[in-house]
Design a protein around this motif. Structure first.
Motif, PDB file in Angstrom:
ATOM      1  N   PHE A  85      40.449  33.540  47.805  1.00 46.64           N
ATOM      2  CA  PHE A  85      41.413  34.367  47.072  1.00 46.64           C
ATOM      3  C   PHE A  85      42.638  33.561  46.669  1.00 46.64           C
ATOM      4  N   SER A  86      43.096  32.695  47.548  1.00 47.08           N
ATOM      5  CA  SER A  86      44.289  31.893  47.250  1.00 47.08           C
ATOM      6  C   SER A  86      44.102  31.088  45.966  1.00 47.08           C
ATOM      7  N   HIS A 114      47.376  39.679  26.428  1.00 49.96           N
ATOM      8  CA  HIS A 114      47.016  39.869  27.832  1.00 49.96           C
ATOM      9  C   HIS A 114      45.521  40.071  28.003  1.00 49.96           C
ATOM     10  N   PRO A 115      44.982  39.508  29.058  1.00 46.13           N
ATOM     11  CA  PRO A 115      43.543  39.660  29.304  1.00 46.13           C
ATOM     12  C   PRO A 115      43.230  41.017  29.936  1.00 46.13           C
ATOM     13  N   GLU A 116      41.983  41.413  29.836  1.00 49.06           N
ATOM     14  CA  GLU A 116      41.448  42.462  30.702  1.00 49.06           C
ATOM     15  C   GLU A 116      40.717  41.705  31.790  1.00 49.06           C
ATOM     16  N   TRP A 117      41.045  41.976  33.027  1.00 45.85           N
ATOM     17  CA  TRP A 117      40.385  41.218  34.084  1.00 45.85           C
ATOM     18  C   TRP A 117      40.241  41.999  35.361  1.00 45.85           C
ATOM     19  N   PHE A 118      39.165  41.615  36.086  1.00 44.34           N
ATOM     20  CA  PHE A 118      38.815  42.228  37.361  1.00 44.34           C
ATOM     21  C   PHE A 118      38.781  41.117  38.394  1.00 44.34           C
ATOM     22  N   ASN A 119      39.312  41.408  39.566  1.00 44.92           N
ATOM     23  CA  ASN A 119      39.279  40.418  40.645  1.00 44.92           C
ATOM     24  C   ASN A 119      38.823  41.058  41.941  1.00 44.92           C
ATOM     25  N   VAL A 120      37.979  40.372  42.650  1.00 40.20           N
ATOM     26  CA  VAL A 120      37.741  40.694  44.048  1.00 40.20           C
ATOM     27  C   VAL A 120      37.552  39.363  44.777  1.00 40.20           C
ATOM     28  N   TYR A 121      38.413  39.135  45.743  1.00 38.71           N
ATOM     29  CA  TYR A 121      38.445  37.913  46.542  1.00 38.71           C
ATOM     30  C   TYR A 121      38.436  36.659  45.652  1.00 38.71           C
ATOM     31  N   ALA A 152      48.653  34.545  33.953  1.00 35.23           N
ATOM     32  CA  ALA A 152      49.641  35.610  33.734  1.00 35.23           C
ATOM     33  C   ALA A 152      50.885  35.064  33.028  1.00 35.23           C
ATOM     34  N   TRP A 194      43.917  33.437  42.969  1.00 36.31           N
ATOM     35  CA  TRP A 194      45.222  33.999  42.616  1.00 36.31           C
ATOM     36  C   TRP A 194      46.123  32.962  41.957  1.00 36.31           C
ATOM     37  N   MET A 200      45.025  32.963  38.447  1.00 34.77           N
ATOM     38  CA  MET A 200      45.450  34.175  37.749  1.00 34.77           C
ATOM     39  C   MET A 200      46.950  34.149  37.454  1.00 34.77           C
ATOM     40  N   ASN A 201      47.720  33.582  38.345  1.00 38.42           N
ATOM     41  CA  ASN A 201      49.161  33.481  38.080  1.00 38.42           C
ATOM     42  C   ASN A 201      49.457  32.561  36.907  1.00 38.42           C
TER      43      ASN A 201
END
Lengths: 96, 96
Positions: free
Chosen positions: B39-40, B59-66, B50, B43, B46-47
Motif C-alpha cells: 500500500f505504501s 482527474h482520473p477515475e481510480w480504484f485502489n485496494v492495498y 494526484a 499510495w 497515487m500522490n
C-alpha cells in the motif's frame, strides 16, 4: 492471523451508530459514498485515511473521481466485518 | 470548455505508444491496472498522480485496494479521449 467477525447484533449496533454507512447486499461489508467540495478536499480526506490505514495495517477498498470517494470496508481475514472496519469507519467520520 | 476528442488515428497511435493501457470496451476511455509491492508504494504513486491531476485540472477515475490501483482516463468535455488523457497516462508511466 484470524480476526473475529462481528456478530449480527454487533453489526446491527454499528449500523445504528453510523447511519451514513450501508450494509453491502451480501452483508460482508459496509459502504459509504463521501462527497467533497472538490478534488483537493477529497484528496486531503483520503490522505488522512491512508495514514490511518497504514498505521492500522487495515486498508479500504475505495474509488475516487474528482470530489467523490466511494468506500467499502471489509476484513478478508474475518470473511466479513470485524472491529477493524468499525474502527476505520469511525475514524473516517472524524476526518470530515 | 470544449476539448478536442482524439481522432481514431491519434487514439491508435496512443495505444501503440502505451501498450500497458487498454481501450475500454466503449472506446471512450483507456484503462490500466497497476500493481505495487504494498500500500505504501501504491499510495506514493497515487500522490504523485494526484499532484499532477490537480495541476493539470484533469482527474482520473481510480480504484485502489492495498497494492492495486485501477485507473480509467477519459475526458468528459470531449465525450471520450483527449490529449489530456494521453498526457496523464504518459505522466503516470514516469511515476513508476
Amino acid at each position: 492471523m484470524t480476526v473475529a467477525r462481528l456478530t449480527d447484533s454487533e453489526r446491527d449496533a454499528l449500523l445504528a451508530e453510523l447511519p451514513e454507512w450501508q450494509l453491502r447486499e451480501d452483508g460482508l461489508a459496509i459502504v459509504r459514498t463521501f462527497r467533497f467540495a472538490d478534488f483537493s478536499e477529497a484528496w486531503g480526506f483520503m490522505n488522512r485515511v491512508a495514514l490511518y490505514a497504514e498505521k492500522a495495517d487495515h486498508h479500504p477498498e475505495w474509488f475516487n473521481v474528482y470530489n467523490r470517494v466511494e468506500v467499502t470496508l471489509t476484513t478478508h481475514d474475518a470473511d466479513g466485518l470485524s472491529a477493524r472496519d468499525a474502527a476505520m469507519a469511525r475514524a473516517m467520520e472524524t476526518f470530515l
